[in-house]
Design an enzyme around this catalytic site. Structure first.
Site, PDB file in Angstrom:
ATOM      1  N   ASP A   1      37.858  37.768  24.310  1.00  0.00           N
ATOM      2  CA  ASP A   1      37.375  38.118  25.644  1.00  0.00           C
ATOM      3  C   ASP A   1      36.552  39.410  25.673  1.00  0.00           C
ATOM      4  O   ASP A   1      36.009  39.764  26.697  1.00  0.00           O
ATOM      5  CB  ASP A   1      38.589  38.240  26.605  1.00  0.00           C
ATOM      6  CG  ASP A   1      38.159  38.458  28.045  1.00  0.00           C
ATOM      7  OD1 ASP A   1      37.215  37.791  28.469  1.00  0.00           O
ATOM      8  OD2 ASP A   1      38.765  39.306  28.725  1.00  0.00           O
TER       9      ASP A   1
ATOM     10  N   CYS B   1      41.438  24.046  43.802  1.00  0.00           N
ATOM     11  CA  CYS B   1      41.243  25.461  43.446  1.00  0.00           C
ATOM     12  C   CYS B   1      40.357  26.150  44.492  1.00  0.00           C
ATOM     13  O   CYS B   1      40.601  27.301  44.866  1.00  0.00           O
ATOM     14  CB  CYS B   1      40.640  25.606  42.053  1.00  0.00           C
ATOM     15  SG  CYS B   1      39.182  24.599  41.776  1.00  0.00           S
TER      16      CYS B   1
ATOM     17  N   CYS C   1      41.710  29.428  47.220  1.00  0.00           N
ATOM     18  CA  CYS C   1      41.234  30.812  47.082  1.00  0.00           C
ATOM     19  C   CYS C   1      41.316  31.554  48.417  1.00  0.00           C
ATOM     20  O   CYS C   1      40.677  31.147  49.396  1.00  0.00           O
ATOM     21  CB  CYS C   1      39.791  30.815  46.560  1.00  0.00           C
ATOM     22  SG  CYS C   1      39.154  32.495  46.442  1.00  0.00           S
TER      23      CYS C   1
HETATM   24  S1  SF4 Z   1      42.066  22.390  40.844  1.00  0.00           S
HETATM   25 FE1  SF4 Z   1      39.899  22.843  40.469  1.00  0.00          FE
HETATM   26  S2  SF4 Z   1      39.724  22.932  38.260  1.00  0.00           S
HETATM   27 FE2  SF4 Z   1      41.676  21.909  38.695  1.00  0.00          FE
HETATM   28  S3  SF4 Z   1      41.162  19.699  38.687  1.00  0.00           S
HETATM   29 FE3  SF4 Z   1      41.004  20.433  40.807  1.00  0.00          FE
HETATM   30  S4  SF4 Z   1      38.822  20.954  41.024  1.00  0.00           S
HETATM   31 FE4  SF4 Z   1      39.231  20.832  38.837  1.00  0.00          FE
HETATM   32  S1  SF4 Z   2      40.510  35.445  44.536  1.00  0.00           S
HETATM   33 FE1  SF4 Z   2      42.104  34.453  43.320  1.00  0.00          FE
HETATM   34  S2  SF4 Z   2      41.915  32.313  43.863  1.00  0.00           S
HETATM   35 FE2  SF4 Z   2      40.005  33.298  44.465  1.00  0.00          FE
HETATM   36  S3  SF4 Z   2      38.643  33.039  42.710  1.00  0.00           S
HETATM   37 FE3  SF4 Z   2      39.635  35.025  42.495  1.00  0.00          FE
HETATM   38  S4  SF4 Z   2      41.405  34.586  41.173  1.00  0.00           S
HETATM   39 FE4  SF4 Z   2      40.717  32.615  41.991  1.00  0.00          FE
END
Ligand code: SF4
Ligand code: SF4
Length: 334
Positions: A122, A182, A186
């Site tokens: 990283d 996802c 957020c």
């Molecule tokens: S949560 Fe996001 S990364 Fe995971 S399968 Fe669903 S769309 Fe894809």
């Molecule tokens: S704020 Fe949290 S949920 Fe949103 S993109 Fe960043 S790590 Fe992912």
């Protein structure tokens, strides 16, 4: 030789080891657009070496292959979900320190076969998710994190660039389908579109990379998070395939189970002792207590006011200002 390399990676504890061809990364142009639009925030180091990031040959002249490694760190259930929340990867040892000696063994192996190598965990100027996807470690999810059908989202990536020509592995198909969990998870809408993240809105960026005040409009969205954010990663349905890691170095240390008020009382020396060897030490006491103040402002009660009043007089202005904000929030709620 490739089979022996896989065996070595396995013996070092890597869950996956696959090979990508060392060409131009597929998202090189997109990465530059992302930088131009300012989405990297204050991570100026990303722009500084953008040329190298988009050209592995500029990192290691004559590079032919990239060995991509994944290390599982899934620990199972959270130790104490009622407390301030630390992103899973930071529950114990800094993974950079942990992975580097393992990478050195991979490099030594390849060197013995005549290669010249550069290994990174990283830390290097490499678009590692692109090469991990090319190597078939997983696919780039809509959150921009890599998803592995074997490990879900909970793994560290590392890579070794080598001048050896190794047989590349096949990429995996994108299996996100119609899922958007996802993006919906957020708290700050930092995933502005599938596969697009505005780091300036991301709570991981705000709690770790941002060295100054956290923008006031984002503070309430931090909830109880004090270091990083796992929401988009945790939302992924592919995590059902994650296996608990056997690596003790990733299990939560006592320091991440303390209460927000206990953290707020830490002086410099106590902070350094508690978080020795942890990624949290990177943001120093000033950054950590800044985050703790915000978390207390969001989740605290009248019982937290005395501790925050002391913090409001902290000689570090960043902590004092965030403590004042937290006092206002709690008093407003009361
Ligand atoms: S949560 Fe996001 S990364 Fe995971 S399968 Fe669903 S769309 Fe894809
Ligand atoms: S704020 Fe949290 S949920 Fe949103 S993109 Fe960043 S790590 Fe992912």
């Amino acid at each position: 030789m490739k089979a022996a390399l896989m065996q070595l990676a396995d013996s070092l504890g890597f869950a996956l080891c696959r090979i990508a061809p060392a060409g131009r990364p597929p998202h090189a142009a997109e990465f530059r657009r992302w930088l131009d639009e300012g989405c990297a925030g204050e991570m100026e180091w990303m722009a500084r070496n953008a040329d190298r990031r988009t050209d592995p040959d500029a990192v290691l002249p004559g590079v032919k292959s990239i060995v991509v490694l994944a290390l599982n760190y899934w620990q199972g259930a959270e130790p104490n979900p009622a407390q301030g929340r630390v992103a899973r990867y930071a529950w114990n040892l800094d993974y950079h320190d942990f992975i580097v000696p393992k990478l050195q063994q991979i490099e030594a192996f390849l060197e013995a076969h005549g290669g010249t190598q550069r290994g990174y965990a990283d830390t290097g100027p490499v678009l590692e998710r692109d090469f991990a996807a090319l190597a078939g470690i997983g696919w780039q999810g809509k959150s921009t994190l890599l998803v592995s059908p074997k490990l879900g989202k909970w793994f560290f990536l590392a890579e070794v660039l080598t001048t050896l020509e190794l047989e590349p592995d096949e990429p995996l198909p994108d299996r996100c389908g119609t899922c958007t969990r996802c993006i919906a998870a957020c708290p700050t809408h930092a995933i502005t579109a599938p596969h697009r993240l505005d780091a300036r809105l991301c709570l991981a960026y705000q709690t770790i990379e941002n060295k100054g005040p956290i923008p006031e409009e984002l503070r309430p969205l931090l909830g109880g998070r004090v270091y990083g954010c796992d929401e988009c990663a945790a939302a992924c349905p592919w995590n059902r395939f994650a296996q608990v890691s056997h690596e003790a170095a990733f299990m939560a240390r006592d320091a991440v189970k303390m209460s927000l008020r206990e953290w707020l009382a830490l002086d410099e020396e106590q902070f350094r002792t508690l978080f020795r060897g942890s990624p949290i030490k990177r943001i120093k006491r000033r950054g950590f207590l800044r985050n703790v103040c915000v978390a207390l402002g969001n989740t605290g009660t009248a019982a937290d006011l005395p501790a925050l009043e002391i913090a409001a007089n902290d000689p570090e202005p960043l902590i004092a200002e965030h403590a004042c904000w937290a006092l206002q929030q709690i008093r407003h709620r009361a």
